[in-house]
Each structure stands twice: as C-alpha cells, then as structure tokens.
Design an enzyme around this catalytic site. Structure first.
Site, mmCIF file in Angstrom:
data_model
loop_
_atom_site.group_PDB
_atom_site.id
_atom_site.type_symbol
_atom_site.label_atom_id
_atom_site.label_comp_id
_atom_site.label_asym_id
_atom_site.label_seq_id
_atom_site.Cartn_x
_atom_site.Cartn_y
_atom_site.Cartn_z
ATOM 1 N N ARG A 105 1.099 -1.540 0.237
ATOM 2 C CA ARG A 105 -0.163 0.423 0.198
ATOM 3 C C ARG A 105 1.244 1.533 0.541
ATOM 4 N NH1 ARG A 105 -4.347 0.039 4.392
ATOM 5 N NH2 ARG A 105 -5.275 2.361 3.361
ATOM 6 N N VAL A 164 -4.235 7.788 5.223
ATOM 7 C CA VAL A 164 -3.570 7.629 6.117
ATOM 8 C C VAL A 164 -2.396 7.917 4.829
ATOM 9 C CG1 VAL A 164 -3.711 5.361 7.586
ATOM 10 C CG2 VAL A 164 -3.956 5.151 4.555
ATOM 11 N N HIS A 219 -6.646 9.041 11.251
ATOM 12 C CA HIS A 219 -6.612 7.540 10.877
ATOM 13 C C HIS A 219 -5.435 6.989 10.614
ATOM 14 C CE1 HIS A 219 -10.995 7.400 9.726
ATOM 15 N NE2 HIS A 219 -10.475 6.996 10.883
ATOM 16 N N CYS A 255 5.941 0.691 17.148
ATOM 17 C CA CYS A 255 6.976 -0.157 17.724
ATOM 18 C C CYS A 255 5.544 -0.973 18.054
ATOM 19 C CB CYS A 255 8.130 -0.056 18.993
ATOM 20 S SG CYS A 255 8.274 -2.085 19.753
ATOM 21 N N CYS A 295 11.943 -2.663 15.955
ATOM 22 C CA CYS A 295 12.536 -1.333 17.274
ATOM 23 C C CYS A 295 13.820 -1.508 17.923
ATOM 24 C CB CYS A 295 11.227 -1.288 18.755
ATOM 25 S SG CYS A 295 11.718 -0.220 19.386
ATOM 26 N N SER A 319 -17.928 9.578 3.124
ATOM 27 C CA SER A 319 -19.549 8.749 3.004
ATOM 28 C C SER A 319 -20.130 9.693 3.868
ATOM 29 C CB SER A 319 -19.586 7.750 2.890
ATOM 30 O OG SER A 319 -18.523 7.215 4.250
#
Length: 259
Positions: free
Chosen positions: A78, A111, A127, A135, A162, A204
C-alpha cells in the site's frame, strides 16, 4: 442546497461570500479525494496478487500478532502504491486555500501523505499514517522506514525491529478495534466546534467517530459545504452540496471566490 457542478457552473454569491469572510475554515477529507489520485479506497476489492485476501481481515492487531510478515507486506505494498501517485488538483487547491483565509485546519481520514506533498503543513491524520510506523510492543516511533518493496501476494515480508525494545514494527495506522489518536480527535472536534465554514470533501459520512465533525460544525453555527460526486447520507442537513469530483470543484471554488 444541491448544485451539480459543471465547467460553466457559477456558484452562488452567498456561498462564495461565506468562504471569503470565514475566519476559520475546517477541511475534512475522506477517501474520495485520494481515490482521484488513483489510491483505492479501503473498501475497494483488492486486486492483482493480493486479490485473495480480505482487507478487513488484515487490518487488525490480531492479524499482525498472528502473521506480522503478511500484514507488514500488505501495508508495504500500500505504501509503495501511495508513493507512485501524485497529489491531484484538490490537494493543491486546499494548500492554496490556506493562504487565503486567516486560519485553516486540515483533518483527514486518509493514511497517505498527498496533502503534505501538495504543500499543506500540520495535517491532522485521524486514522494514522503509513509514513509513521511504530513499535507494536512499546509504541515508540520508528524513524527509519525501509524502501518499499513489491511483495507478492501472500509473501512474508518481515517487519523491521524496534531499536528500543526489539519488538516488531507495525504500520502507523489505526486498525479496527483501536481507538483514534486522542489528541488528533480532540483537536478535530475542537476545530469543528469553532470554525465558520467546514468543507466536507470525498467522505461518505458514515465512518464514526470522524463522521460527527460536520454535524458538530453545523450545530455550532458554521456553514457546511459538502463536495462529493454524489450527495452523502448527511448532505440534506448541510447548507450546500456541490456534486462533482473534488479535483474539479475545489479549483473552481477558489477561482470564483478569489478571481
């Protein structure tokens, strides 16, 4: 009032005056704005090598605990798709609007980083953000993101570790079952309650609690202007519903308000 936007549509002076005279404008963004840049909405069916997966089943803490490499691989895919896209005319118009009003608060449910790349500072991400991993164990931010790879559908792509506790790094997004960032949500509610105009763009109006923002602004006396290809479920309660793509409507709105 509904207005179907076309190239020659002249917007009412009452709408334009309200925007020109606003002291504080809130811009509330949904997935539709990013979709115009080619980023699929979260509820679109996955395609290509990821088509056999259900996005809803990958976006949970339980899914990451069960198979962190699979979930990390999907979010890297993504993130790579986001980096392949560019801000559209709506993103650029919103950045330009900030220089024309005394105060602008930009609140997004997306995002991606298209607003930042278009020149908008201080974007509130309700969001989370693909560019802000942290982490999974200790929640400390992870500063160094790897270069996105092209993981094949179902390929295990191990998340980085991390540097503080050695735990797996997770995407910096809000998953199903998680609360929205408290500071971001509080700031968004406060901005909606204090603004003069709220632009609701490409959403929406059903995803809670973010969907409360236009109603909060309206109840506080602000003018709510919706921009969507089609009216949302809440548009009947708004002052104006401008029907058309955000990339067409936002530049027209700015050009007519500040010719």
């Amino acid at each position: 009032m509904r207005i179907d936007m076309h190239a020659e549509t002249r917007l009412p002076e009452a709408l334009l005056d309200g925007l020109r005279n606003a002291r504080h404008v809130v811009v509330f963004i949904g997935a539709g704005a990013s979709a115009e840049s080619g980023i699929p909405t979260f509820r679109d069916a996955l395609t290509g090598l990821w088509s056999r997966f259900d996005a809803l089943s990958l976006a949970t803490p339980e899914a990451f605990e069960r198979d962190p490499a699979l979930v990390w691989g999907w979010y890297e895919w993504r993130r790579m798709k986001v980096l392949e896209t560019q801000p559209n005319a709506a993103h650029r118009a919103i950045a330009a609007l900030a220089s024309r009003v005394p105060r602008l608060s930009l609140i997004t449910q997306n995002v991606d980083d298209l607003h930042e790349r278009a020149g908008s500072p201080d974007v509130v991400h309700l969001h989370g953000s693909l560019g802000a991993p942290r982490c999974f164990r200790c929640s400390k931010p992870h500063a160094e993101l790897p270069i996105p790879q092209e993981p094949e559908g179902g390929r295990r792509l191990e998340p980085p570790r991390c540097e503080h506790c050695g735990g797996p790094v997770r995407p910096g997004v809000v998953w199903f079952g998680e609360a929205l960032p408290e500071a971001a949500l509080h700031g968004a509610f406060e901005a909606a309650a204090r603004c003069d105009v709220l632009l609701s763009i490409g959403t929406s109006g059903v995803v809670q609690p973010a969907a409360l923002l236009p109603g909060i602004a309206r109840d506080a006396g602000a003018t709510v202007i919706e921009i969507n290809p089609q009216p949302s479920v809440s548009s009947a309660g708004y002052a104006w519903s401008l029907c058309g793509p955000a990339g067409q409507v936002m530049p027209a709105l700015l050009a007519q308000a500040w010719p």
